[in-house]
Scaffold this motif. Sequence first.
Motif, short mmCIF file in Angstrom:
data_model
loop_
_atom_site.label_atom_id
_atom_site.label_comp_id
_atom_site.label_asym_id
_atom_site.label_seq_id
_atom_site.Cartn_x
_atom_site.Cartn_y
_atom_site.Cartn_z
N SER A 1 0.85 -1.20 0.00
CA SER A 1 0.00 0.00 0.00
C SER A 1 0.88 1.24 0.00
O SER A 1 2.08 1.19 0.28
CB SER A 1 -0.97 0.00 1.19
OG SER A 1 -0.29 -0.18 2.41
N LEU A 2 0.24 2.36 -0.30
CA LEU A 2 0.95 3.59 -0.64
C LEU A 2 0.83 4.62 0.48
O LEU A 2 -0.25 4.84 1.03
CB LEU A 2 0.35 4.14 -1.93
CG LEU A 2 1.02 5.32 -2.63
CD1 LEU A 2 2.41 4.94 -3.10
CD2 LEU A 2 0.16 5.76 -3.81
N ILE A 3 1.97 5.24 0.82
CA ILE A 3 2.00 6.42 1.67
C ILE A 3 2.44 7.59 0.80
O ILE A 3 3.56 7.59 0.27
CB ILE A 3 2.98 6.26 2.85
CG1 ILE A 3 2.66 5.02 3.68
CG2 ILE A 3 2.99 7.52 3.71
CD1 ILE A 3 1.41 5.12 4.50
N VAL A 4 1.58 8.57 0.61
CA VAL A 4 1.91 9.73 -0.23
C VAL A 4 2.36 10.87 0.67
O VAL A 4 1.66 11.25 1.62
CB VAL A 4 0.69 10.16 -1.07
CG1 VAL A 4 1.03 11.43 -1.87
CG2 VAL A 4 0.27 9.04 -2.01
N ARG A 5 3.54 11.42 0.37
CA ARG A 5 4.12 12.48 1.19
C ARG A 5 4.11 13.81 0.45
O ARG A 5 4.57 13.91 -0.69
CB ARG A 5 5.55 12.11 1.59
CG ARG A 5 6.21 13.13 2.50
CD ARG A 5 7.57 12.66 2.97
NE ARG A 5 8.53 12.55 1.89
CZ ARG A 5 9.22 13.58 1.39
NH1 ARG A 5 9.02 14.81 1.85
NH2 ARG A 5 10.08 13.40 0.41
N GLY A 6 3.54 14.81 1.11
CA GLY A 6 3.53 16.14 0.55
C GLY A 6 4.76 16.92 0.99
O GLY A 6 5.58 16.41 1.75
N PRO A 7 4.92 18.15 0.47
CA PRO A 7 3.99 18.88 -0.40
C PRO A 7 4.09 18.43 -1.86
O PRO A 7 5.02 17.71 -2.23
CB PRO A 7 4.46 20.32 -0.25
CG PRO A 7 5.95 20.19 -0.03
CD PRO A 7 6.12 18.95 0.81
N SER A 8 3.16 18.90 -2.68
CA SER A 8 3.15 18.58 -4.09
C SER A 8 3.37 19.86 -4.90
O SER A 8 2.46 20.66 -5.05
CB SER A 8 1.81 17.95 -4.49
OG SER A 8 1.77 17.74 -5.88
N PRO A 9 4.60 20.05 -5.42
CA PRO A 9 4.87 21.28 -6.18
C PRO A 9 3.97 21.43 -7.40
O PRO A 9 3.60 22.55 -7.79
CB PRO A 9 6.34 21.11 -6.60
CG PRO A 9 6.91 20.12 -5.64
CD PRO A 9 5.78 19.20 -5.31
N GLY A 10 3.59 20.30 -8.02
CA GLY A 10 2.75 20.36 -9.22
C GLY A 10 1.30 20.06 -8.96
O GLY A 10 0.55 19.75 -9.90
N ARG A 11 0.91 20.12 -7.69
CA ARG A 11 -0.49 19.86 -7.28
C ARG A 11 -0.94 18.44 -7.64
O ARG A 11 -2.11 18.21 -7.95
CB ARG A 11 -1.44 20.89 -7.89
CG ARG A 11 -1.14 22.32 -7.46
CD ARG A 11 -2.17 23.30 -7.99
NE ARG A 11 -1.86 24.66 -7.59
CZ ARG A 11 -2.18 25.20 -6.41
NH1 ARG A 11 -2.82 24.47 -5.51
NH2 ARG A 11 -1.87 26.45 -6.13
N LEU A 12 0.00 17.51 -7.61
CA LEU A 12 -0.36 16.11 -7.84
C LEU A 12 -1.09 15.57 -6.62
O LEU A 12 -0.67 15.77 -5.48
CB LEU A 12 0.92 15.30 -8.08
CG LEU A 12 0.79 13.91 -8.70
CD1 LEU A 12 0.25 14.01 -10.12
CD2 LEU A 12 2.15 13.21 -8.70
N LYS A 13 -2.21 14.94 -6.83
CA LYS A 13 -3.03 14.45 -5.73
C LYS A 13 -2.73 12.98 -5.44
O LYS A 13 -2.24 12.24 -6.30
CB LYS A 13 -4.51 14.62 -6.04
CG LYS A 13 -4.93 16.07 -6.26
CD LYS A 13 -6.43 16.16 -6.49
CE LYS A 13 -6.85 17.59 -6.80
NZ LYS A 13 -6.49 18.53 -5.72
N ALA A 14 -3.08 12.56 -4.24
CA ALA A 14 -2.85 11.17 -3.86
C ALA A 14 -3.58 10.21 -4.79
O ALA A 14 -3.05 9.17 -5.17
CB ALA A 14 -3.30 10.95 -2.41
N LYS A 15 -4.80 10.58 -5.18
CA LYS A 15 -5.57 9.69 -6.06
C LYS A 15 -4.90 9.54 -7.42
O LYS A 15 -5.03 8.50 -8.09
CB LYS A 15 -7.00 10.18 -6.22
CG LYS A 15 -7.19 11.47 -6.99
CD LYS A 15 -8.66 11.81 -7.11
CE LYS A 15 -8.87 13.08 -7.94
NZ LYS A 15 -8.44 12.90 -9.35
N ASP A 16 -4.14 10.57 -7.86
CA ASP A 16 -3.41 10.46 -9.12
C ASP A 16 -2.32 9.40 -9.02
O ASP A 16 -2.10 8.62 -9.95
CB ASP A 16 -2.81 11.81 -9.50
CG ASP A 16 -3.87 12.89 -9.71
OD1 ASP A 16 -4.96 12.55 -10.21
OD2 ASP A 16 -3.61 14.06 -9.37
N LEU A 17 -1.63 9.38 -7.89
CA LEU A 17 -0.59 8.38 -7.68
C LEU A 17 -1.18 6.98 -7.56
O LEU A 17 -0.61 6.01 -8.08
CB LEU A 17 0.22 8.72 -6.43
CG LEU A 17 1.16 9.91 -6.55
CD1 LEU A 17 1.69 10.32 -5.19
CD2 LEU A 17 2.31 9.60 -7.49
#
Length: 363
Positions: free
Chosen positions: A291-307
């Motif tokens: 499973s995935l842990i998404v770490r911010g910030p996102s310089p390009g406004r990439l969202k967790a759902k995109d990953l």
Amino acid sequence: MPATFVPRRPLVVTSDDDLLDDLLRLAAAGGSEVDLAPDPANARPRYSAAPFVLIGVDQAKACVQARLPRRPRVVIVSAPHHAGAAWDLSEALGVEHVAVLPSAEPWLVDRFSQPASTLDAMPRGAVVAVVGGRGGAGASVFAGGLAVTAKKAGLRTLLVDADRMGGGLDLVLGWEEIDGLRWPALSQSDGRIDAAALIGSLPNRGGLIVLSWDRGELLALPGEAMAAILDAGRRACDLVVVDLPRQLDDAAVMALQAAVRTFLVVPAELRAAFAAARVVAAVQMHCVDLSLIVRGPSPGRLKAKDLVEQLHVPLAGILRPEPAIVRALERGEAPASSGRGPLASLCRRIVADLMGPAREASA
């Protein structure tokens, strides 16, 4: 997540019907059921966690070629006319014994009779693996935070640094001055490690024990050493957290196969997502629950759902930006040690999710 953390049945790897009939008969005589795998590809997901493994001589060469990681308690079973081939392959597989039928039948029946009583003494601590989707993803900080949080929850926890190219988990915790054995002293283990002796020899504070690297020569980490550490850690601890390298070696594969959950830490960046796709392809071959842990910030406004959509890996959590962690690490403070902030909150939830089923399984 699997319903139990302790395999209850030995694993038999063979496609020889006659040999399988013999082993099923001997297992029944010993009052045991077995898990069956016709080849190493089918055996791999259960190979590391089984209480012991019986490999038919017909599959022994295939197991060597498949590079199954070394582990304790592996036996090759053979008829007399194939005993020579079994012994020739025994060293490459790192087996404990070559059982030649029919003379070894009483020994095998005794072996099959042991699981019901032995499994209660088998490791019950859950193994969790953490890997970064790219370099600098924050996987080591997350692994450290998970271990610190588990210890604060009253769980005896072993934190294992399996990334010899990393900076060292003892540095992440601020433990570099604490005495105790590091990996180089244990890397030649042959699989026989007393759990209590191991815990006493490693750097520890209260219920948190750490196995990391020293600042000396970089050594390869054999699969046998990892198997021994995992076995001892599960016997002595409630939770074992392993921080893995992105380029998998035998030891990393061993940890992935033993893990009940694997967490992939990925920054919310486009380049990180593409790098993580390669890691996912390698890791998913060896683990049961990624499973995935998404770490911010996102310089390009990439969202967790995109990953999630790009990597096809379910989301376990999101780590919001937490500048205070960087400052705390520079002061030698362990991640999540304050109990406040996004990392501590996520780690508390994951530890609760992990140990609820684990406690039910061991009850």
